[in-house]
Design an enzyme around this catalytic site. Sequence first.
Site, PDB file in Angstrom:
ATOM      1  N   SER A 104       0.837  -1.204   0.000  1.00  0.00           N
ATOM      2  CA  SER A 104       0.000   0.000   0.000  1.00  0.00           C
ATOM      3  C   SER A 104       0.867   1.248   0.000  1.00  0.00           C
ATOM      4  CB  SER A 104      -0.877  -0.010   1.255  1.00  0.00           C
ATOM      5  OG  SER A 104      -1.399   1.274   1.548  1.00  0.00           O
TER       6      SER A 104
ATOM      7  N   TYR B 197      -3.554  -0.081   9.949  1.00  0.00           N
ATOM      8  CA  TYR B 197      -3.359  -0.468   8.542  1.00  0.00           C
ATOM      9  C   TYR B 197      -1.944  -0.134   8.085  1.00  0.00           C
ATOM     10  CZ  TYR B 197      -4.558  -0.626   3.514  1.00  0.00           C
ATOM     11  OH  TYR B 197      -4.611  -0.907   2.167  1.00  0.00           O
TER      12      TYR B 197
END
Length: 263
Positions: free
Chosen positions: A144, A157
């Site tokens: 990510s 996250y």
Amino acid sequence: MDQFRLDGKVALVTGASYGIGFAIATALAGAGAVIVFNDIKQELVDKGLAAYEEAGIRAHGYVCDVTDEDAVNALVAKIEQEVGVIDILVNNAGIIKRIPMVEMSAKDFRQVIDVDLNAPFIVAKAVIPAMIRKGGGKIINICSMMSELGRETVSAYAAAKGGLKMLTRNIASEYGQYNIQCNGIGPGYIATPQTAPLREVQPDGSKHPFDQFILAKTPANRWGEASDLGGPAVFLASPASDFVNGHILYVDGGILAYIGKQP
Ligand code: NAP
Ligand code: GCO
């Protein structure tokens, strides 16, 4: 161009009933791979199977929670028995919880780490032994922007995706000697159900502020589409990337290179 072909290869893409996983699996199928995917719920596996069939792909779908090590080991054994040894693993399944860190419960933090970091470890650990016996394999971890950057409300996250970047490098380091290449794909901001809340049209019909923010941060001046990730995935799953190992390929329209458009 044969070096980009995947004919005769079995690819497991986790959490691939829809979204990025589905798009990656579709691209791998287009290069010749046999597609295997899982989801937590039979209903979603069935929906995924129908969607693959509509795309002309005869996929194999299984119910499995990737955080459950026993279930993952049973899944891999079943795939090896029913489909074949897994040549390509895409650790795609993931969740996000957007909560300010000091308001986030440890339970919520742990759940994100469990799915986004522990699960890729569990699934990779389950498939590597057979890859070694077979003479090699490909592992692609879906990282990510948050493998490199932080932002408000995504502490769990970002911690998971940062860890996944280093897990990728460590698998590359430890198993490269067995002709296993482990790399990551770091998508930018992609239009999927996971980011739908960030793109909701406002009551006055205007774009969500975050939507406008991302467009200003992206040289390509657009959100990515899940299909933008297909080609990079085929590259990292194919013999074309046999000397690429431990690399995170950012597919972000240039976000990481750009200071952002002046307001
Ligand atoms: P998504 O639309 O939320 O899809 C996530 C998929 O993972 C769903 O099929 C979901 O199944 C599955 N999943 C979640 N927990 C699972 C579990 N414990 N076991 C098995 N499957 C599970 O997300 P996406 O946008 O396609 O993202 C896919 C991956 O790309 C994720 O790792 C995400 O972090 C990463 N990523 C996304 C973006 C983006 O902008 N969208 C950018 C960078 C990275 P259920 O529906 O049953 O929960
Ligand atoms: C967010 C988004 C991002 C994207 C992606 C960016 O809330 O910032 O969900 O985390 O999902 O990970 O690469």
